[in-house]
Design a protein around this motif. Structure first.
Motif, PDB file in Angstrom:
ATOM      1  N   VAL A 198      -6.224  -1.708  -5.741  1.00 26.78           N
ATOM      2  CA  VAL A 198      -5.879  -1.955  -3.749  1.00 26.78           C
ATOM      3  C   VAL A 198      -7.239  -1.796  -2.684  1.00 26.78           C
ATOM      4  CG1 VAL A 198      -4.700  -0.162  -2.138  1.00 26.78           C
ATOM      5  CG2 VAL A 198      -4.028   0.525  -3.845  1.00 26.78           C
ATOM      6  N   LEU A 244      -1.459   7.238  -2.840  1.00 27.63           N
ATOM      7  CA  LEU A 244      -1.650   5.845  -3.151  1.00 27.63           C
ATOM      8  C   LEU A 244      -0.994   5.271  -4.796  1.00 27.63           C
ATOM      9  CD1 LEU A 244      -5.790   4.482  -2.821  1.00 27.63           C
ATOM     10  CD2 LEU A 244      -3.871   4.150  -0.923  1.00 27.63           C
ATOM     11  N   ASN A 274      -7.633  -2.417  -0.006  1.00 25.61           N
ATOM     12  CA  ASN A 274      -7.313  -2.439   1.249  1.00 25.61           C
ATOM     13  C   ASN A 274      -8.320  -1.632   2.645  1.00 25.61           C
ATOM     14  OD1 ASN A 274      -6.110  -1.385   4.113  1.00 25.61           O
ATOM     15  ND2 ASN A 274      -4.282  -0.988   2.910  1.00 25.61           N
ATOM     16  N   PRO A 304      -2.201   3.776   4.274  1.00 23.09           N
ATOM     17  CA  PRO A 304      -1.827   4.010   3.006  1.00 23.09           C
ATOM     18  C   PRO A 304      -0.299   5.298   3.055  1.00 23.09           C
ATOM     19  CG  PRO A 304      -4.052   4.748   2.893  1.00 23.09           C
ATOM     20  CD  PRO A 304      -3.510   4.271   4.876  1.00 23.09           C
ATOM     21  N   LEU A 311      -9.079   1.667   3.320  1.00 25.79           N
ATOM     22  CA  LEU A 311      -9.082   2.983   2.544  1.00 25.79           C
ATOM     23  C   LEU A 311     -10.916   3.775   2.954  1.00 25.79           C
ATOM     24  CD1 LEU A 311      -7.802   1.812  -0.922  1.00 25.79           C
ATOM     25  CD2 LEU A 311      -6.869   4.020   1.131  1.00 25.79           C
ATOM     26  N   THR A 335       1.218  -1.276   0.041  1.00 27.37           N
ATOM     27  CA  THR A 335       0.248   0.252  -0.543  1.00 27.37           C
ATOM     28  C   THR A 335       0.921   1.868   0.018  1.00 27.37           C
ATOM     29  OG1 THR A 335      -1.963  -0.854   1.104  1.00 27.37           O
ATOM     30  CG2 THR A 335      -1.841   1.707   1.428  1.00 27.37           C
ATOM     31  N   ALA A 336       1.870   1.157   1.021  1.00 31.00           N
ATOM     32  CA  ALA A 336       2.780   2.309   1.163  1.00 31.00           C
ATOM     33  C   ALA A 336       4.300   2.407  -0.222  1.00 31.00           C
ATOM     34  CB  ALA A 336       2.921   2.413   2.623  1.00 31.00           C
TER      35      ALA A 336
END
Length: 568
Positions: free
Chosen positions: A185, A179, A187, A174, A190, A150-151
């Motif tokens: 993504v 993003l 996750n 994040p 979010l 994610t990061a």
């Protein structure tokens, strides 16, 4: 150095206690009291909380970007694209890889998997890990990251420039800059719901979404819920919402697991799968052994354990993991001993609000465990850092309530190479010469943000009980509150005006066997490592948990002492 004084905080329940008549029968006073002080079941119906069913699972497409991920994965399967699952090396990571690989195999996908080495390639989707992945075999068309990504903005940008698509299945926070530019993504961070899920929980939901879109006659996702449960417990995510359901049913599935690896590691850990295991069984027996492979830079062993279909092979791998765990324990003891020596040599330690220690002699795979132990011992946020030959430190941190390590890392980013994670557990990279400046900045941040009520450890006690209430029959209703873990800890009870019936008996490893009485009723208890603590004169207040204990065919209610003080 002495640990800070612990404050006993007895929670008060409303009066009168709720009856919960809609549950269908009268719950004991203690169970109703525990539910009341914890605000349970919250907005969830009582039945759904106490006896959650798989039918209670929500629509997996409620997770952000799930439709895009499912459509892209099914297209990759149809087009025979080369798919590579890229996971982390801890229990959650290898469990996520296993779940997704089994699901993709059921669909006939052309899929393989990759897990980085902790010391050489670091956490998550790193440049070093990607380089080895691309050099190891066929160049993938699609990389699916699980429990990471994610990061990883720059890394995914570089992959896209090379024509490699990426899907992210993750649960971490994040990056502050936004993003990654990728296919999807998925996750829960979010959205507004499901933020408690670990990565394996998200992968379980992804598999559910794929099966809702394209059913498979010979693939039963319920048979894999034990893997999701093990990951959920080991990753110490909150046991609320659907995590509670996954763990509750996953622990039951473990008694009849179809996974030879889980069966083998349970056997070598001395866990009897003839009964439903507890969260503590996973957290202290199975989880550490699976985790040990990644900590000792052999993450492929943990993956091999969970993916093998051969019982004999699973037993051999489980033995290897047990050896890794013994090595991990040896390293942990060495690092903790040296860290405590550093603490003792620091004349200003009492006044410092943080612990930040580093050494070139420390194994990077074990520093997180030591950070956790020091944090609990001194009630200070701690980062323990392993420094390599190039002067780059890799550190793991553990936090205390009221402080976000992720926010602290962002605040101190000028002193770091990189960092991220969760509020209570995080990792970082730092140049050796910057460790002192990071420590100072971290201390300033803690002094400025930590509220006074969080500066001393608190023992939160859920209920005061008399020995007369502690009957075996109580456990039938009490165990409906399980699974216990993060956000639903094992209830802490206390009894007052307790006397010793006979002299404490010391067992192996400094454990104490206690026989106590209160108002004419005698109860036995175990106090783990109790001989290491000076016992005050009786009468006592005792803080404890309760559990079901079966020994030589006899089942009893067991009292496990947490703390003892002179009666107040």
């Amino acid at each position: 150095m002495q640990p800070p004084l612990t404050i006993w905080n007895l929670r008060q329940a409303p009066s009168p206690l709720p009856e919960f008549p809609e549950y269908g029968h009268q719950l004991p006073r203690l169970v109703r009291h525990l539910m009341a002080v914890r605000g349970l079941p919250g907005k969830v119906p009582v039945r759904e909380f106490l006896q959650p069913k798989l039918a209670d699972l929500s629509d997996p497409f409620e997770l952000p970007n799930m439709r895009a991920a499912v459509d892209r994965l099914l297209a990759a399967i149809d087009n025979k694209e080369e798919i590579c699952i890229y996971g982390d090396y801890d229990v959650d990571g290898v469990s996520s890889v296993t779940l997704l690989q089994r699901t993709l195999q059921a669909y006939g996908a052309n899929s393989r998997y990759f897990v980085p080495q902790r010391s050489a390639e670091g956490y998550g989707l790193s440049d070093a890990g990607i380089k080895r992945l691309l050099n190891e075999g066929v160049r993938p068309d699609l990389i699916v990251t699980v429990d990471c990504g994610t990061a990883s903005l720059e890394e995914i940008r570089n992959l896209k420039e090379q024509g490699i698509a990426v899907i992210i299945i993750d649960h971490h926070q994040p990056h502050p800059d936004g993003l990654p530019d990728c296919e999807a993504v998925v996750n829960p961070q979010l959205g507004d719901d499901f933020g408690y899920l670990c990565a394996a929980g998200v992968v379980f939901k992804l598999a559910h979404a794929m099966l809702k879109t394209r059913r498979l006659a010979d693939f039963d996702l319920k048979e894999f819920i034990d893997i999701a449960a093990v990951a959920t417990i080991a990753d110490i995510v909150p046991l609320q919402g659907e995590n509670r359901l996954l763990v509750r049913h996953g622990l039951r599935q473990l008694t009849k697991t179809r996974n030879p690896g889980l069966k083998a590691v349970a056997e070598i850990a001395g866990l009897d799968l003839g009964r439903i295991p507890t969260g503590q069984d996973i957290g202290f027996r199975i989880g550490p052994r699976i985790n040990a492979a990644g900590r000792m830079d052999q993450p492929e062993d943990a993956l091999a354990l969970l993916l093998t279909e051969c019982s004999d092979n699973a037993k051999a791998i489980a033995q290897e993991l047990d050896l890794h765990n013994s090595q991990r324990q040896k390293h942990e003891l060495e690092i903790r001993t040296q860290a405590l020596e550093m603490v003792a040599e620091n004349a200003n330690f009492e006044n410092e609000p943080v612990i930040v220690l580093g050494s070139r002699d420390w194994h990077p795979g074990v520093v997180g465990i030591v950070a956790s132990r020091l944090m609990r011992q001194f009630h200070k946020p701690a980062f323990i850092i392993s420094i390599d030959d190039n002067g780059i430190g890799k550190g793991s941190g553990r936090g205390i309530p009221g402080l976000s390590l992720v926010d602290a890392i962002h605040h101190c980013s000028d002193h770091l190479i990189a960092g991220g994670g969760h509020a209570m557990a995080a990792g970082l990279s730092v140049n050796e010469e910057q460790i002192d400046s990071f420590r100072a900045a971290f201390a300033d941040y803690v002094n400025a943000t930590l509220a006074p009520e969080h500066r001393h450890p608190t023992l939160n006690i859920d209920a005061k009980v008399d020995f007369a209430e502690l009957e075996l029959s109580l456990l039938d209703s009490y165990e409906l509150l399980q699974p216990f873990g993060n956000s639903n800890p094992q209830p802490m009870l206390m009894s007052s005006n307790v006397h010793l019936k006979e002299k404490p008996r010391e067992l192996k490893n400094k454990h104490l066997k206690l026989s106590m009485h209160q108002n004419g009723i005698t109860r036995d208890a175990i106090f783990f490592s109790g001989a290491e603590h000076p016992l005050p004169p009786t009468p006592w207040d005792i803080a404890f948990t309760i559990d079901r204990n079966t020994f030589r065919g006899r089942t009893t209610l067991q009292i496990i002492i947490t703390a003892i003080r002179a009666a107040e």
